[in-house]
Design a protein around this motif. Structure first.
Motif, PDB file in Angstrom:
ATOM      1  N   ASP A 377       0.759  -1.233   0.169  1.00  0.00           N
ATOM      2  CA  ASP A 377       0.184   0.139   0.171  1.00  0.00           C
ATOM      3  C   ASP A 377       0.885   1.246  -0.040  1.00  0.00           C
ATOM      4  O   ASP A 377       1.627   1.625   0.984  1.00  0.00           O
ATOM      5  N   GLY A 378       0.775   2.056  -1.150  1.00  0.00           N
ATOM      6  CA  GLY A 378       1.915   3.001  -1.138  1.00  0.00           C
ATOM      7  C   GLY A 378       1.104   4.567  -0.997  1.00  0.00           C
ATOM      8  O   GLY A 378       1.646   5.377  -1.085  1.00  0.00           O
ATOM      9  N   SER A 379      -0.141   4.575  -0.210  1.00  0.00           N
ATOM     10  CA  SER A 379      -0.855   5.504  -0.123  1.00  0.00           C
ATOM     11  C   SER A 379      -0.351   6.525   0.966  1.00  0.00           C
ATOM     12  O   SER A 379      -0.474   7.831   0.768  1.00  0.00           O
ATOM     13  N   GLY A 380       0.485   6.212   1.871  1.00  0.00           N
ATOM     14  CA  GLY A 380       0.828   6.923   2.991  1.00  0.00           C
ATOM     15  C   GLY A 380       2.175   7.617   2.345  1.00  0.00           C
ATOM     16  O   GLY A 380       2.273   8.963   2.756  1.00  0.00           O
ATOM     17  N   LEU A 381       2.918   7.008   1.690  1.00  0.00           N
ATOM     18  CA  LEU A 381       4.117   7.873   1.032  1.00  0.00           C
ATOM     19  C   LEU A 381       3.571   8.834   0.034  1.00  0.00           C
ATOM     20  O   LEU A 381       4.243  10.007  -0.213  1.00  0.00           O
ATOM     21  N   LEU A 382       2.504   8.460  -0.539  1.00  0.00           N
ATOM     22  CA  LEU A 382       2.105   9.328  -1.610  1.00  0.00           C
ATOM     23  C   LEU A 382       1.471  10.516  -1.159  1.00  0.00           C
ATOM     24  O   LEU A 382       1.647  11.656  -1.345  1.00  0.00           O
ATOM     25  N   ALA A 383       0.944  10.228   0.183  1.00  0.00           N
ATOM     26  CA  ALA A 383       0.250  11.525   0.833  1.00  0.00           C
ATOM     27  C   ALA A 383       1.317  12.447   1.195  1.00  0.00           C
ATOM     28  O   ALA A 383       1.346  13.587   1.206  1.00  0.00           O
ATOM     29  N   LEU A 384       2.710  11.655   1.733  1.00  0.00           N
ATOM     30  CA  LEU A 384       3.734  12.646   2.181  1.00  0.00           C
ATOM     31  C   LEU A 384       4.415  13.341   0.857  1.00  0.00           C
ATOM     32  O   LEU A 384       4.809  14.461   0.959  1.00  0.00           O
ATOM     33  N   SER A 385       4.502  12.714  -0.232  1.00  0.00           N
ATOM     34  CA  SER A 385       5.070  13.455  -1.407  1.00  0.00           C
ATOM     35  C   SER A 385       3.985  14.454  -1.604  1.00  0.00           C
ATOM     36  O   SER A 385       4.397  15.391  -2.232  1.00  0.00           O
ATOM     37  N   ASP A 386       2.814  14.339  -1.700  1.00  0.00           N
ATOM     38  CA  ASP A 386       1.917  15.222  -2.230  1.00  0.00           C
ATOM     39  C   ASP A 386       2.090  16.877  -1.104  1.00  0.00           C
ATOM     40  O   ASP A 386       1.968  17.698  -1.628  1.00  0.00           O
ATOM     41  N   GLN A 387       2.237  16.407  -0.048  1.00  0.00           N
ATOM     42  CA  GLN A 387       2.219  17.518   1.077  1.00  0.00           C
ATOM     43  C   GLN A 387       3.655  18.153   0.367  1.00  0.00           C
ATOM     44  O   GLN A 387       3.598  19.175   0.691  1.00  0.00           O
ATOM     45  N   TYR A 388       4.608  17.504   0.139  1.00  0.00           N
ATOM     46  CA  TYR A 388       5.943  18.111  -0.135  1.00  0.00           C
ATOM     47  C   TYR A 388       5.844  19.042  -1.494  1.00  0.00           C
ATOM     48  O   TYR A 388       6.381  20.071  -1.372  1.00  0.00           O
ATOM     49  N   TYR A 389       4.987  18.496  -2.546  1.00  0.00           N
ATOM     50  CA  TYR A 389       4.712  19.347  -3.692  1.00  0.00           C
ATOM     51  C   TYR A 389       3.411  20.385  -3.349  1.00  0.00           C
ATOM     52  O   TYR A 389       3.392  20.944  -4.506  1.00  0.00           O
ATOM     53  N   GLU A 390       3.076  20.273  -2.436  1.00  0.00           N
ATOM     54  CA  GLU A 390       1.718  21.015  -2.137  1.00  0.00           C
ATOM     55  C   GLU A 390       0.618  20.676  -3.250  1.00  0.00           C
ATOM     56  O   GLU A 390       0.153  21.657  -3.968  1.00  0.00           O
ATOM     57  N   ARG A 391       0.528  19.627  -3.253  1.00  0.00           N
ATOM     58  CA  ARG A 391      -0.770  18.900  -4.040  1.00  0.00           C
ATOM     59  C   ARG A 391      -1.775  18.818  -3.352  1.00  0.00           C
ATOM     60  O   ARG A 391      -1.707  18.008  -2.358  1.00  0.00           O
ATOM     61  N   ASP A 392      -3.134  19.471  -3.611  1.00  0.00           N
ATOM     62  CA  ASP A 392      -4.255  19.135  -2.609  1.00  0.00           C
ATOM     63  C   ASP A 392      -5.188  18.096  -3.008  1.00  0.00           C
ATOM     64  O   ASP A 392      -4.794  17.465  -3.872  1.00  0.00           O
ATOM     65  N   PRO A 393      -5.981  17.708  -1.885  1.00  0.00           N
ATOM     66  CA  PRO A 393      -6.784  16.428  -2.327  1.00  0.00           C
ATOM     67  C   PRO A 393      -7.600  16.532  -3.747  1.00  0.00           C
ATOM     68  O   PRO A 393      -8.088  15.468  -4.301  1.00  0.00           O
ATOM     69  N   SER A 394      -7.811  17.713  -4.130  1.00  0.00           N
ATOM     70  CA  SER A 394      -8.543  17.839  -5.414  1.00  0.00           C
ATOM     71  C   SER A 394      -7.323  17.615  -6.751  1.00  0.00           C
ATOM     72  O   SER A 394      -8.066  17.729  -7.904  1.00  0.00           O
ATOM     73  N   GLY A 395      -6.212  17.448  -6.308  1.00  0.00           N
ATOM     74  CA  GLY A 395      -5.330  17.347  -7.482  1.00  0.00           C
ATOM     75  C   GLY A 395      -4.494  18.607  -7.918  1.00  0.00           C
ATOM     76  O   GLY A 395      -3.880  18.532  -9.025  1.00  0.00           O
ATOM     77  N   HIS A 396      -4.866  19.791  -7.285  1.00  0.00           N
ATOM     78  CA  HIS A 396      -4.334  21.101  -7.698  1.00  0.00           C
ATOM     79  C   HIS A 396      -3.064  21.347  -6.810  1.00  0.00           C
ATOM     80  O   HIS A 396      -2.765  21.013  -5.631  1.00  0.00           O
ATOM     81  N   TYR A 397      -2.013  21.598  -7.694  1.00  0.00           N
ATOM     82  CA  TYR A 397      -0.649  22.057  -6.980  1.00  0.00           C
ATOM     83  C   TYR A 397      -0.733  23.858  -6.976  1.00  0.00           C
ATOM     84  O   TYR A 397      -1.070  24.342  -7.885  1.00  0.00           O
ATOM     85  N   SER A 398      -0.100  23.777  -5.880  1.00  0.00           N
ATOM     86  CA  SER A 398       0.434  25.375  -5.708  1.00  0.00           C
ATOM     87  C   SER A 398       1.410  25.840  -6.784  1.00  0.00           C
ATOM     88  O   SER A 398       1.876  24.883  -7.338  1.00  0.00           O
ATOM     89  N   ASN A 399       1.882  26.992  -6.803  1.00  0.00           N
ATOM     90  CA  ASN A 399       3.009  27.073  -7.613  1.00  0.00           C
ATOM     91  C   ASN A 399       4.164  27.037  -7.147  1.00  0.00           C
ATOM     92  O   ASN A 399       5.198  27.518  -7.627  1.00  0.00           O
ATOM     93  N   LEU A 400       4.383  26.567  -5.993  1.00  0.00           N
ATOM     94  CA  LEU A 400       5.724  26.381  -5.343  1.00  0.00           C
ATOM     95  C   LEU A 400       6.811  25.882  -6.119  1.00  0.00           C
ATOM     96  O   LEU A 400       7.837  26.394  -6.137  1.00  0.00           O
ATOM     97  N   MET A 401       6.618  24.482  -6.986  1.00  0.00           N
ATOM     98  CA  MET A 401       7.615  24.237  -7.513  1.00  0.00           C
ATOM     99  C   MET A 401       8.284  24.916  -8.817  1.00  0.00           C
ATOM    100  O   MET A 401       9.284  25.118  -9.402  1.00  0.00           O
ATOM    101  N   TYR A 402       7.040  25.741  -9.303  1.00  0.00           N
ATOM    102  CA  TYR A 402       7.311  26.639 -10.479  1.00  0.00           C
ATOM    103  C   TYR A 402       8.310  27.791 -10.200  1.00  0.00           C
ATOM    104  O   TYR A 402       9.295  28.063 -10.928  1.00  0.00           O
TER     105      TYR A 402
END
Length: 536
Positions: A377-402
Motif C-alpha cells: 500500500d503506497g498511499s501513506g508515502l504518496l500523501a507525504l509526497s503530495d504534501q511536499y509538492y503542495e498538491r491538494d486533495p483535489s489534485g491542484h498544485y500550488s505554484n511552489l515548484m514553478y
C-alpha cells in the motif's frame, strides 16, 4: 529549504525538486539546554565546512546599492498601502514594484502583503517583523498568518508580523508552468535512469517543463531573482514606515535576508537567519552537500526507528539503509497501488521519505507509511509526497515548484549542462548520499534547459555596516547542512552563530526553549547570544 525533487538545487535550497529549494516545515508541522559544541552535524556538514572555506576565498563580494533611493524609484516608496481586513483578524494590501529595476518604466507587478498588528500585551511596539519561510516559492503570506499565532507571545506582542509573497510566488504575480495533470506526470518521472531511453525521458520531461514555464510566464521569468525580491523588501520596509528592516527568514529565506543585508547593510535592523544557506557555494557543492544533509537526517531517522518495536526497516541503522535501497529498487520496477489512479513509483516514494526528513515530528507518519508500503500500500508515502509538492486533495498544485525553478535558475547556473556531466558527477553525489545521491544528481539538470540565462553567481556577503545578524544552524538539518550556517555567520561582518544540536529543518519556534529564548532576547533587545552558544 525546500528540496523539491525535480527542480533545482541551486540557490539555496535550493528549497529547496531537489528538488531544490528549501523552506521551513509547513505550518501543519510547526515549528533545551546549553552544551559544548556539537559534532558538526554529519556528512553534509563536514564536507561543507572545507568547501565553504575554499569557496568564500574565491567568490566575488555582493556590493551594496547606493544609500540614496534613485529618483526613478521614488514613487514606489511613496505609494500608500490600502489595508483591508482579511483572513480573520489580519490586514491585507497590494503593493506595486517595477518588473525590471534596471528599467522601471517598463511596467509594474503587484505583490500581496499581509500583517497582524502587534498585540501590545505588556510590551512596547518595536515596528514590523517581516517573515519568510523559504523555498524559493514558499508563501510568506501563509507563513506570516501561521507565525502570528505560533511565534512566542513576546515577539507577537512587540512586532507587527508581516509577510509579502515574493515576486512570482503564490499571490504575487505567480509563475505558471504545467497543468495539474502534467505536474502529476512530471513528479513521477524516473530520476534514477539506468538506460539511454530512461535518460532521454528525463531530459524530455525537464525540457518540456522549461518550455511550458516560458510559454505561460513570459518575461516575468527574467525578473524573479533573489536580488529582485530583496529590493522589493526594501520598498515594503519604506511603506511600513520602518527606518530599518527587522526580518526573520528560514531556509531559502536566509539567503533572501542575507542578500538584503548585502545590498542595504545600513538598513538592517534585527535579522534572524534560521537554517542558513551559504551564498559562496556554486550549484554543484550546494546540491551534493544538501544530499549529504538528507543522508545525515535519514541516518538519525533510521537509528530512531531501529530502537522501536515493529520498525519496518529492521533493527539496525545498517539494515535500514539496505532495506530502503531495496524498497526504492522494487518501486522502480513494480509501483505500489495507492487506491488512486496514481501508483507510487520510486520517484514519488523517495520524495515521500525526503519530505519526512524535514521535521522529526513526521517520523511516526513515515514509519507507518513504510509499514503500509511493505504490505503493498503506497498511499501513506504518496500523501507525504503530495504534501511536499503542495498538491491538494483535489489534485491542484500550488505554484511552489514553478517559482522554485524560476528563482533557482536565475540565481545560479545549472549544476550540470547535460547527461554526460551528470554521469561524471554521480560518484560525488553517491559518496555524499548513498541512498538519495543518484536522484539528486540527476535533479541538477533542470536549469540546463531553462529558457532564461542566469543573472546570479556564487558570492560572499559581508554586509559591511550592518548591526549584529543572528544565524541559527541545526546540526542534523537535512536541507541546509550545519556547515552552511557556520559559513554564513563567518562571512557576515557582524554574524553571530547560534547552534542547535538536534534534528529537523530550522530551529526557532519548533520546540527548543533554549533557541526560542535566545532568538526572542535578540529580537526584543538586540542582544546576541554569547559566542559558541549551543542549544539542545
Amino acid at each position: 529549504m525546500k528540496v523539491l525533487r525535480r527542480v533545482v538545487t541551486a540557490s539555496v535550497v535550493l528549497a529547496g525538486l531537489t528538488l531544490s529549494g528549501c523552506s521551513a516545515p509547513a505550518p501543519s508541522s510547526p515549528g533545551a539546554s546549553q552544551s559544548s559544541a556539537p559534532g558538526a552535524g554529519g556528512q553534509g556538514a563536514t564536507s561543507g565546512a572545507s568547501s565553504s572555506t575554499d569557496a568564500a576565498s574565491a567568490a566575488p563580494v555582493l556590493q551594496p546599492l547606493p544609500a540614496a533611493i534613485p529618483a526613478e524609484l521614488q514613487h514606489y516608496y511613496a505609494q500608500t498601502l490600502s489595508w483591508a481586513g482579511c483572513d480573520s483578524g489580519f490586514q491585507c494590501a497590494t503593493m506595486k514594484v517595477p518588473l525590471d529595476y534596471a528599467h522601471p518604466a517598463d511596467g509594474d507587478i503587484s505583490l500581496s502583503v499581509v500583517r497582524r498588528p502587534a498585540t501590545g500585551q505588556g510590551f512596547k511596539r518595536l515596528g514590523s517583523l517581516l517573515v519568510n519561510p523559504g523555498g524559493p516559492g514558499g508563501s510568506a503570506v501563509d507563513y506570516a498568518e501561521y507565525a502570528a499565532s505560533s511565534y512566542p507571545s513576546p515577539v507577537r506582542a512587540s512586532y507587527d508580523i508581516v509577510g509579502v509573497d515574493p515576486r512570482g510566488v503564490a499571490r504575487s504575480s505567480p509563475i505558471s508552468c504545467l497543468t495539474d495533470k502534467q505536474m502529476d506526470a512530471y513528479t513521477a518521472t524516473d530520476t534514477t535512469p539506468q538506460t539511454q531511453a530512461q535518460i532521454d525521458a528525463l531530459v524530455a520531461a525537464d525540457k518540456s517543463f522549461a518550455q511550458s514555464c516560458a510559454q505561460r510566464s513570459g518575461k516575468l521569468l527574467s525578473h524573479v531573482s533573489t536580488v529582485d525580491s530583496a529590493r522589493d523588501m526594501d520598498v515594503l520596509r519604506g511603506l511600513l514606515g520602518d527606518a530599518k528592516l527587522n526580518y526573520l527568514g528560514k531556509s531559502y529565506g536566509t539567503f533572501l535576508g542575507a542578500t538584503y543585508a548585502g545590498l542595504f547593510p545600513t538598513r538592517v535592523g534585527n535579522m534572524v537567519l534560521d537554517g542558513a544557506i551559504d551564498p559562496t557555494l556554486g550549484p554543484l557543492p550546494l546540491n551534493s552537500e544538501q544530499a549529504g544533509g538528507f543522508e545525515t537526517a535519514f541516518g538519525a531517522f533510521a537509528n530512531d526507528c531501529a530502537h522501536r518495536s515493529g520498525c519496518p526497516l529492521g533493527g539496525t541503522q545498517a539494515q535500514a539503509g539496505a532495506k530502503i535501497d531495496e524498497l526504492f529498487t522494487a518501486w522502480n520496477t513494480h509501483p505500489l497501488s495507492t487506491g488512486t489512479s496514481r501508483p507510487l513509483d520510486e520517484a514519488l516514494g523517495m520524495t515521500g521519505v525526503i519530505a519526512a526528513m524535514y521535521d522529526q515530528g513526521q517520523w511516526p507518519q513515515l514509519r507507518l507509511a513504510l509499514t503500509q508500503a511493505e504490505r503493498g500500500d503506497g498511499s501513506g508515502l504518496l500523501a507525504l509526497s503530495d504534501q511536499y509538492y503542495e498538491r491538494d486533495p483535489s489534485g491542484h498544485y500550488s505554484n511552489l515548484m514553478y517559482a522554485n525553478a524560476a528563482v533557482n535558475c536565475l540565481d545560479l547556473p545549472a549544476a550540470a549542462s547535460d547527461p554526460q556531466q551528470v554521469e561524471q558527477q554521480l560518484a560525488m553525489y553517491q559518496k555524499a548520499s548513498p541512498h538519495f545521491g543518484t536522484s539528486l544528481a540527476w535533479s541538477g539538470l533542470t536549469c540546463a534547459y531553462w529558457p532564461v540565462k542566469p543573472t546570479g553567481e556564487a558570492h560572499t556577503i559581508p554586509a559591511h555596516g550592518a548591526g549584529p545578524i543572528l544565524v541559527v544552524g541545526t546540526t542534523r538539518d537535512p536541507a541546509t547542512p550545519y556547515a552552511w550556517a557556520q559559513a554564513l555567520a563567518g562571512q557576515l561582518d557582524s554574524g553571530v552563530l547560534l547552534s542547535y544540536d538536534g534534528d529537523g529543518h530550522t530551529a526557532y519556534a519548533r520546540g527548543s526553549d533554549c533557541v526560542d529564548t535566545a532568538v526572542n532576547l535578540y529580537l526584543l533587545s538586540g542582544r546576541v547570544p554569547a559566542k559558541g552558544t549551543v542549544c539542545k
